[in-house]
Structure formats: C-alpha cells, structure tokens
Design an enzyme around this catalytic site. Structure first.
Site, mmCIF file in Angstrom:
data_model
loop_
_atom_site.group_PDB
_atom_site.id
_atom_site.type_symbol
_atom_site.label_atom_id
_atom_site.label_comp_id
_atom_site.label_asym_id
_atom_site.label_seq_id
_atom_site.Cartn_x
_atom_site.Cartn_y
_atom_site.Cartn_z
ATOM 1 N N HIS A 206 -6.827 -9.774 3.801
ATOM 2 C CA HIS A 206 -5.709 -10.434 4.494
ATOM 3 C C HIS A 206 -6.224 -11.527 5.431
ATOM 4 C CE1 HIS A 206 -2.223 -8.131 3.246
ATOM 5 N NE2 HIS A 206 -2.856 -6.994 3.466
ATOM 6 N N SER B 228 0.813 -1.216 0.000
ATOM 7 C CA SER B 228 0.000 0.000 0.000
ATOM 8 C C SER B 228 0.848 1.268 0.000
ATOM 9 C CB SER B 228 -0.925 0.008 1.216
ATOM 10 O OG SER B 228 -1.834 -1.051 1.110
ATOM 11 N N HIS C 84 -4.254 -1.964 -4.955
ATOM 12 C CA HIS C 84 -3.963 -3.349 -5.360
ATOM 13 C C HIS C 84 -5.123 -4.212 -4.879
ATOM 14 C CE1 HIS C 84 -3.238 -4.181 -1.158
ATOM 15 N NE2 HIS C 84 -2.475 -3.099 -1.119
ATOM 16 N N HIS D 57 -1.295 -9.770 -0.957
ATOM 17 C CA HIS D 57 -1.791 -8.992 -2.094
ATOM 18 C C HIS D 57 -1.635 -9.790 -3.385
ATOM 19 C CE1 HIS D 57 -0.629 -5.123 0.336
ATOM 20 N NE2 HIS D 57 -1.589 -5.813 0.903
ATOM 21 N N ASP E 79 -8.956 -4.114 2.602
ATOM 22 C CA ASP E 79 -7.672 -4.834 2.557
ATOM 23 C C ASP E 79 -7.534 -5.805 3.726
ATOM 24 O OD1 ASP E 79 -4.805 -5.069 1.644
ATOM 25 O OD2 ASP E 79 -4.425 -4.168 3.603
HETATM 26 MG MG MG Z 1 -4.393 1.563 3.216
HETATM 27 ZN ZN ZN Z 2 -2.637 -5.040 2.540
#
Ligand code: MG
Ligand code: ZN
Length: 375
Positions: free
Chosen positions: A260, A81, A299, A334, A256
């Site tokens: 994860h 990131s 991403h 990612h 995100d």
């Molecule tokens: Mg971020």
């Molecule tokens: Zn991440």
C-alpha cells in the site's frame, strides 16, 4: 538355474513391491495438524523478491505442490482482506469488508468453530492487531471489519487456545468499559502484554494470549525482531504440549502495508520475515510427519514488479539496466492477479491446480477429515 526360473526370481519381488505400493497408497494421508500461513498482499513478484533479496535460500523453494487461486470476492473482482480471509476461514466468498458472514450477511461457521468441536486446538498469530481482518475472519462474525471492539469481544468468547499479535487497546481501553483481559483470565487464559515467554513459563496455562502492542506490531525495520518466527514456534509447542492436534493460522500482515505504501524495502523486509516463519512451520512438519503446511495470500497489493532498474545516461536519456532490479508499483491498492498456494505434508497434492480461494477451506476439511459429522 534355468533362464525362465531366473527371470521369475528377478520379477517376483518387483511384483510384490508394486502390490505393497498400491496398498500404501490406499491407506494414505489424513493430516492431523494444519498450519495455514498467509502473507497479506503477496503475489508472485513479492514471493520472487525473497529469491533476489534474502541472504539464504527462501523457504518457498522447499515446496513441490503448488497451485493458483482466484481471489475475487462475491461482489468485487478485487478483494479486500476481510472477504479474502473469510473465504479461507469459512469456505464462502462474501462482500469486501465482511468478517465471517456470507454475502447475505448471515453468520457462517469458521474453521475454529468447526475443529474445536473435535478437540482440535487452535492458534492465531499476526503482526497486525490480532483483531485485524485476516485473523478476525477465523474467529469473529461482524458485518464490517471496522467493528474492532466487537471483534476483540468475539476473540475473548471464542474457542481459540493460543494467540499472539498486537491490539491490546481493543481489549482493555474500550468504549463499553469492559476489560476483556480480566474476563479472559477468568476463562483460564494466561495473558501477557510484555513479551513472548518460553514454554517452561507457560507449561501449565490452559490457554495463552499475547497482546504485545496497542495496535499493530512494529515493522521489522523498526525493531520487531523475530516475533513472527518465535510466536509460530511457541504456538506449535503450546498447542501440542498435551499431545493434542491443532490448526494454526500465521499471518505476515505487513507485506500488504509495504505494498500500500509502495515501499519496496518495507515490503521485502516483511516478506523475508514471513519466509522465516514458513521455514519454522516446515521444520516442524518435516519432523512431525502428520502436519500439513499451506502457504498462500489473500490477494496481491501494489501491482508490484521486479522490473529492470531505470537509470539515466550522462546525456539525461533514460534506460533500463537489466543487471539490477528496480522495484515498481502500479497501484496503492490491491490487484486481482491469481495468487500462488504452496503445500507440504499429508494431502498436499490436493492443493495443486487452479481454483477459487474458498476451496482452500474445503480442501483443508477434506485432507484432515475435520469436516466429517459437522453441519
Ligand atoms: Mg491482513
Ligand atoms: Zn491491503
């Protein structure tokens, strides 16, 4: 009327209409405000989830101009990131972990520094700590995303006019003993560590900062409520209160983290919350007419898929039930898949096509003319 004259009468207005259209096209389109909304870790499947799991129509469906970016960093195919956001904020691909510095570790100017010279106001909103890699890349310069206290210091010294997120401990519980909250108040900041206010309370503030959690903001699933939508709305109101133009970055940070954790319901709840903030930005842009809204991500995270749900028959054998979605993941990290870019407002058409993540920076400066005379 003779037939030739009749034809002329019919055709002449068309001719002038075409001419007028050509003139209009020539003098189009400088965006005066930009709202850049980044949902961290969001690829096409994450976006698609809103179309299956949101009760109302997703705001993603309101865009017509759509592109794709390659998000690789300067050294790695799969970005993090920090490098991803530095590409957006500073226009250069750099190494994973870098905040506002180039691949050779030299400082590179960010959008906040560039536009504040032109009296454009700036705002940052995140559901992580406001010092986390994505927002940090828009105002800080550090060799590593891990230097959180330094990043907080850079925020306190930056030209940012409005911010809202978590991260209080990096300002008032520091190893160097400094209390950045006090220092910011001396620089005409109004700081609130309790709750978002309404505009009537903060009308006279010159600058405004909300630090509403020690570190990250809570998950939507744990009661964050409509913080992201409200902070987006309040930011717009605050930054425009004196008739100023503005640049604001809004991050749905925790999509995100759902990726994860390979936790589909965490991911989808954060994505839907982000989509609500996109709606708020679009509503303003539609009314305002001079605001460019860009929605993208740094991403993809999790190698997320909306596969057919795996089920078991009575005899124990497995099958895929195409009538139901079963969310699956291929990684806890990612991925390098291309990432969609959605744009609405003046200049939105330049965001169509397939290009590199750092070109978002160039395109913003181009359609706003904010880059003119800098360097
Ligand atoms: Mg971020
Ligand atoms: Zn991440």
């Amino acid at each position: 009327m003779k037939i030739e004259n009749y034809i002329l009468v019919c055709i002449l207005p068309l001719f002038f209409a075409c001419q007028q259209k050509a003139v209009e096209k020539k003098e189009e389109k400088t965006a005066k405000n930009v709202i850049l909304l980044i949902s961290d870790g969001t690829g096409l499947s994450q976006i698609s989830s809103a179309f299956y799991f949101k009760d109302s129509s997703p705001n993603y469906g309101r865009f017509e101009d759509i592109g794709l970016i390659n998000t690789s960093s300067s050294r790695e195919d799969v970005t993090d990131s920090a490098a991803g956001a530095t590409a957006f904020a500073c226009g250069e691909k750099t190494y994973n972990g870098a905040i506002g510095v180039a691949d050779d570790s030299t400082t590179i100017k960010n959008l906040v520094e560039i536009v504040s010279l032109k009296n454009i106001k700036t705002g940052m909103v995140a559901t992580s700590s406001i010092t986390h890699a994505t927002p940090a890349s828009f105002y800080a310069h550090t060799l590593s995303r891990g230097f959180t206290e330094k990043i907080a210091l850079h925020l306190s010294e930056s030209e940012v006019d409005f911010f809202a997120g978590g991260g209080l401990q990096f300002f008032n519980d520091r190893k160097d003993g400094r209390n950045l909250l006090n220092e910011m108040v001396k620089k005409n900041f109004f700081i609130d560590t309790v709750a978002l206010g309404d505009l009537s309370k903060i009308q006279n503030a010159e600058k405004l900062g909300y630090l509403l959690a020690k570190n990250a903001m809570p998950k939507v699933q744990e009661g964050r409520g409509d913080f992201l939508v409200k902070a987006t709305d309040l930011g717009i109101q605050f930054l425009t209160k004196d008739g100023s133009n503005f640049f604001m970055m809004v991050e749905g940070s925790q999509v995100d983290w759902g990726g994860h954790a390979n936790d589909g319901s965490y991911l989808v709840s954060e994505l839907i919350d982000f989509d609500d903030a996109v709606g708020k930005a679009l509503d303003f842009a539609e009314k305002d007419g001079n605001t460019l809204v860009i929605v993208t991500s740094d991403h993809e995270t999790g190698g997320f898929t909306l596969a057919a749900k795996k089920k078991k028959r009575e005899d124990g054998s497995e099958y895929s039930d195409y009538s139901e979605i079963g969310m699956t993941f291929s990684t806890g990290g990612h991925s390098a898949t291309l990432i969609p870019v959605f744009a609405y407002g003046p200049g939105s058409e330049v965001f169509k096509g397939v290009y590199q993540n750092n070109e978002i920076f160039d395109k913003i400066l181009k359609v706003t003319n904010w880059g003119a005379g800098s360097n």
